[in-house]
Design a protein around this motif. Structure first.
Motif, PDB file in Angstrom:
ATOM      1  N   VAL A  24       2.404  30.285  21.685  1.00 44.15           N
ATOM      2  CA  VAL A  24       3.314  29.235  22.135  1.00 44.15           C
ATOM      3  C   VAL A  24       4.758  29.708  21.990  1.00 44.15           C
ATOM      4  N   PHE A  25       5.044  30.407  20.897  1.00 47.48           N
ATOM      5  CA  PHE A  25       6.400  30.936  20.705  1.00 47.48           C
ATOM      6  C   PHE A  25       6.802  31.835  21.865  1.00 47.48           C
ATOM      7  N   ALA A  26       5.869  32.684  22.309  1.00 50.55           N
ATOM      8  CA  ALA A  26       6.168  33.605  23.404  1.00 50.55           C
ATOM      9  C   ALA A  26       6.519  32.858  24.689  1.00 50.55           C
ATOM     10  N   CYS A  27       5.957  31.664  24.879  1.00 50.21           N
ATOM     11  CA  CYS A  27       6.280  30.873  26.070  1.00 50.21           C
ATOM     12  C   CYS A  27       7.774  30.527  26.120  1.00 50.21           C
ATOM     13  N   PHE A  28       8.359  30.328  24.946  1.00 49.47           N
ATOM     14  CA  PHE A  28       9.764  29.932  24.876  1.00 49.47           C
ATOM     15  C   PHE A  28      10.702  31.112  24.669  1.00 49.47           C
ATOM     16  N   ASN A  29      10.159  32.244  24.288  1.00 47.99           N
ATOM     17  CA  ASN A  29      11.010  33.373  23.931  1.00 47.99           C
ATOM     18  C   ASN A  29      11.532  34.101  25.165  1.00 47.99           C
ATOM     19  N   GLN A  30      12.512  33.495  25.796  1.00 48.32           N
ATOM     20  CA  GLN A  30      13.217  34.128  26.910  1.00 48.32           C
ATOM     21  C   GLN A  30      14.637  34.489  26.489  1.00 48.32           C
ATOM     22  N   THR A  31      14.803  34.752  25.205  1.00 44.74           N
ATOM     23  CA  THR A  31      16.111  35.120  24.684  1.00 44.74           C
ATOM     24  C   THR A  31      16.515  36.497  25.199  1.00 44.74           C
ATOM     25  N   ILE A  32      17.803  36.756  25.139  1.00 44.41           N
ATOM     26  CA  ILE A  32      18.351  38.019  25.627  1.00 44.41           C
ATOM     27  C   ILE A  32      18.690  38.951  24.472  1.00 44.41           C
ATOM     28  N   THR A  33      19.236  38.397  23.399  1.00 44.25           N
ATOM     29  CA  THR A  33      19.693  39.219  22.282  1.00 44.25           C
ATOM     30  C   THR A  33      18.669  39.213  21.149  1.00 44.25           C
ATOM     31  N   ALA A  39      17.042  33.678  15.911  1.00 39.87           N
ATOM     32  CA  ALA A  39      17.440  32.268  15.817  1.00 39.87           C
ATOM     33  C   ALA A  39      16.352  31.352  16.367  1.00 39.87           C
ATOM     34  N   LEU A  40      15.734  31.764  17.485  1.00 35.91           N
ATOM     35  CA  LEU A  40      14.649  30.972  18.066  1.00 35.91           C
ATOM     36  C   LEU A  40      13.454  30.932  17.121  1.00 35.91           C
ATOM     37  N   ARG A  41      13.133  32.061  16.528  1.00 30.27           N
ATOM     38  CA  ARG A  41      12.007  32.105  15.589  1.00 30.27           C
ATOM     39  C   ARG A  41      12.266  31.179  14.410  1.00 30.27           C
ATOM     40  N   ASP A  42      13.511  31.142  13.948  1.00 26.03           N
ATOM     41  CA  ASP A  42      13.871  30.267  12.834  1.00 26.03           C
ATOM     42  C   ASP A  42      13.733  28.799  13.232  1.00 26.03           C
ATOM     43  N   LEU A  43      14.212  28.455  14.430  1.00 25.61           N
ATOM     44  CA  LEU A  43      14.059  27.083  14.921  1.00 25.61           C
ATOM     45  C   LEU A  43      12.587  26.717  15.062  1.00 25.61           C
ATOM     46  N   PHE A  44      11.827  27.635  15.612  1.00 25.00           N
ATOM     47  CA  PHE A  44      10.425  27.368  15.922  1.00 25.00           C
ATOM     48  C   PHE A  44       9.588  27.182  14.666  1.00 25.00           C
ATOM     49  N   GLY A  45      10.037  27.730  13.560  1.00 24.47           N
ATOM     50  CA  GLY A  45       9.277  27.618  12.323  1.00 24.47           C
ATOM     51  C   GLY A  45       9.675  26.446  11.453  1.00 24.47           C
ATOM     52  N   LYS A  46      10.532  25.571  11.961  1.00 23.98           N
ATOM     53  CA  LYS A  46      11.042  24.488  11.130  1.00 23.98           C
ATOM     54  C   LYS A  46      10.889  23.129  11.803  1.00 23.98           C
ATOM     55  N   PRO A  47       9.668  22.598  11.862  1.00 20.59           N
ATOM     56  CA  PRO A  47       9.497  21.231  12.363  1.00 20.59           C
ATOM     57  C   PRO A  47      10.205  20.242  11.445  1.00 20.59           C
ATOM     58  N   LEU A  48      10.675  19.166  12.025  1.00 23.00           N
ATOM     59  CA  LEU A  48      11.526  18.219  11.302  1.00 23.00           C
ATOM     60  C   LEU A  48      10.878  16.845  11.191  1.00 23.00           C
ATOM     61  N   MET A 203      22.496  31.199  18.447  1.00 26.06           N
ATOM     62  CA  MET A 203      21.828  29.909  18.577  1.00 26.06           C
ATOM     63  C   MET A 203      21.902  29.403  20.017  1.00 26.06           C
ATOM     64  N   LEU A 204      23.026  29.666  20.682  1.00 25.79           N
ATOM     65  CA  LEU A 204      23.150  29.299  22.092  1.00 25.79           C
ATOM     66  C   LEU A 204      22.124  30.047  22.929  1.00 25.79           C
ATOM     67  N   ASP A 205      21.948  31.327  22.650  1.00 26.93           N
ATOM     68  CA  ASP A 205      20.931  32.133  23.338  1.00 26.93           C
ATOM     69  C   ASP A 205      19.544  31.526  23.128  1.00 26.93           C
ATOM     70  N   ALA A 206      19.258  31.128  21.900  1.00 29.68           N
ATOM     71  CA  ALA A 206      17.947  30.553  21.578  1.00 29.68           C
ATOM     72  C   ALA A 206      17.734  29.220  22.295  1.00 29.68           C
ATOM     73  N   TYR A 207      18.718  28.343  22.237  1.00 32.71           N
ATOM     74  CA  TYR A 207      18.578  27.030  22.861  1.00 32.71           C
ATOM     75  C   TYR A 207      18.486  27.141  24.386  1.00 32.71           C
ATOM     76  N   TYR A 208      19.232  28.078  24.955  1.00 28.70           N
ATOM     77  CA  TYR A 208      19.148  28.236  26.408  1.00 28.70           C
ATOM     78  C   TYR A 208      17.765  28.752  26.816  1.00 28.70           C
ATOM     79  N   ALA A 209      17.179  29.604  25.978  1.00 32.66           N
ATOM     80  CA  ALA A 209      15.815  30.086  26.243  1.00 32.66           C
ATOM     81  C   ALA A 209      14.831  28.921  26.240  1.00 32.66           C
ATOM     82  N   LEU A 280       5.509  20.660  18.892  1.00 32.47           N
ATOM     83  CA  LEU A 280       6.745  20.853  19.646  1.00 32.47           C
ATOM     84  C   LEU A 280       7.651  19.630  19.556  1.00 32.47           C
ATOM     85  N   ALA A 281       7.048  18.438  19.574  1.00 35.10           N
ATOM     86  CA  ALA A 281       7.846  17.214  19.470  1.00 35.10           C
ATOM     87  C   ALA A 281       8.645  17.206  18.177  1.00 35.10           C
ATOM     88  N   HIS A 282       8.047  17.711  17.096  1.00 31.77           N
ATOM     89  CA  HIS A 282       8.736  17.699  15.805  1.00 31.77           C
ATOM     90  C   HIS A 282       9.639  18.906  15.601  1.00 31.77           C
TER      91      HIS A 282
END
Length: 443
Positions: A24-33, A39-48, A203-209, A280-282
């Motif tokens: 699932v992470f790979a589906c979202f990992n369209q980051t450039i840097t 940053a995306l991996r960090d976001l993805f590992g922290k449900p809220l 973080m901008l790169d991650a969120y845009y991905a 993903l919702a969380h």
């Protein structure tokens, strides 16, 4: 609320973080840097479990999806800025004398350190100019939280007039003396501010991905409410091509959804899709569903692809028991836990599986907290519980056409007695092999 509960088995079941592209992470990992991927991996590992933090993430992704058509980062340039800012040879002080002296020395004998400073500073100002233009394109009232953070970080750096000049004119030629002075400003006086802004760029790169992937996969934002329910409409598995979408509901009155169906009818895929949507919702991410309305949950526990634990000498059944025990322990601590258990007690004999499943499901249905999606290969359990109004029954049908089972993978209300295990054995020719003429054993 505290941290969102998640364990290694659930991560593996839902293929959240597999190193391969099939995650699932790979589906979202369209980051450039590289920093963006971290940053995306960090976001993805922290449900809220905090509504305000979820809203902050969601509003940033929504802003990028709705307003930013294309966002291009120069990967090489950003990587070099990272290298430049994090070099250990940071200047300790600066004076006019040392600035002029170093400028003269570098004029006659430029070296690698000088090249790194000059290029790093130039690339950094290009990046700052890019951020400035992005912030100028949208008024502060329309800011996403991340854009507001970028605006604030940029403002802290450009408080110094010399830095402000070069941000406004990034193509302005940087003289040798200015290189020495700005190196001191960027890697000493304003070093923390420069690093903070670089992290915001990642973080901008991650969120845009996330925004880009969500648009590509046609995901939708979940709706959070206070009601005790989790309802998904047309949820689908994001890792499957041309997936069939289904709807599932769990409410305060029916906290258990009991799914029956033959092997290969799609039960596991449906349960994984549900788990992924909740996860993903969380994260504050869009979800693979036409619509999702849910209360904020406190954790997710799945048991779908459970294996024997050979190292500890545990059988499959014993591991299942441990998983049920884990659920019981977590339920005592959490009011809103989603539990997904595929083929409950498949690792033991039919009698124990029937008795155990029946008692566990009766216990789950009697709770006034938690939500449960359960399947079993023992349909008799479903029939024994059919009069329990606290359990919602759904099934995935199978029908035989031209002597072969056909699946449409569409969930229906009720219970099915479909079984195709015997057909699979016959189709694979197992009985013919066993009942045919076998070679005579050599004594």
């Amino acid at each position: 609320m505290g941290d969102f509960y998640l364990d290694k088995q659930t991560i593996a079941d839902l293929q959240l973080f597999d190193d391969s592209k099939g995650s699932v992470f790979a589906c979202f990992n369209q980051t450039i840097t590289y920093g963006g991927e971290d940053a995306l991996r960090d976001l993805f590992g922290k449900p809220l479990t905090d509504r305000d933090r979820l809203q902050k993430r969601t509003s940033t992704i929504r802003f990028l999806m709705d307003n930013v058509e294309e966002l291009v980062f120069d990967k090489t340039a950003v990587d070099f800025v990272d290298y430049y800012l994090k070099r250990p040879d940071r200047p300790k002080s600066f004076s006019v004398y040392t600035g002029i002296r170093n400028a003269v020395l570098h004029f006659f004998s430029p070296n690698q350190a000088y090249y790194t400073k000059r290029r790093g500073i130039a690339e950094l100002f290009d990046m700052l100019a890019f951020i400035a233009k992005l912030c100028e394109a949208y008024p502060p009232v329309a800011d996403s939280p991340l854009l507001a953070d970028l605006r604030e970080s940029l403002g802290k750096l450009t408080r110094h007039p010399l830095l402000a000049v070069y941000v406004a004119m990034p193509q302005k030629r940087i003289k040798r003396y200015a290189v020495e002075r700005m190196d001191f400003l960027l890697r000493k006086k304003y070093h923390e501010e420069a690093l903070a802004l670089l992290e915001k760029v990642y973080m901008l790169d991650a969120y845009y991905a996330i925004a880009k992937a969500s648009k590509t996969m046609h995901l939708t934002f979940p709706e959070f409410h206070e009601n005790e329910s989790v309802v998904v409409e047309d949820v689908f598995h994001p890792l499957i091509g041309n997936p069939v979408a289904n709807s599932l509901s769990l409410t305060g009155g029916q906290r258990v959804n009991f799914v029956t169906g033959a092997n290969m009818s799609g039960k596991s895929t449906l349960m994984k899709a549900m788990g992924i949507a909740v996860y993903l919702a969380h994260l504050g991410f869009p979800v693979p569903a036409a619509r999702m309305r849910t209360c904020i949950l406190e954790g997710l526990v799945t048991t779908i692809n459970l294996a024997d634990n050979i190292n500890e000498g545990y059988s499959h059944f014993y591991n299942e028991v441990k998983r049920v025990k884990l659920v019981a322990e977590q339920i005592r601590q959490s009011n809103r836990l989603l539990v997904i258990f595929d083929e409950l007690f498949r690792g033991t004999n039919v009698k124990d599986a029937y008795d155990g499943s029946l008692r566990i499901l009766q216990a789950f249905s009697g709770l006034n907290k938690g939500f449960f999606v359960i399947s079993t290969h023992i349909v008799e359990v479903a029939h024994a519980l059919a009069s329990n109004e606290k359990i919602k029954f759904n099934y995935l049908p199978t029908h035989i056409a031209d002597g072969k089972p056909v699946f449409d993978y569409r969930l229906r209300e009720g219970i099915t007695d479909d079984r195709i295990g015997l057909w699979i054995l016959k189709n694979e020719g197992v009985f013919e092999l066993l009942e045919g003429d076998l070679p005579t054993a050599i004594n």
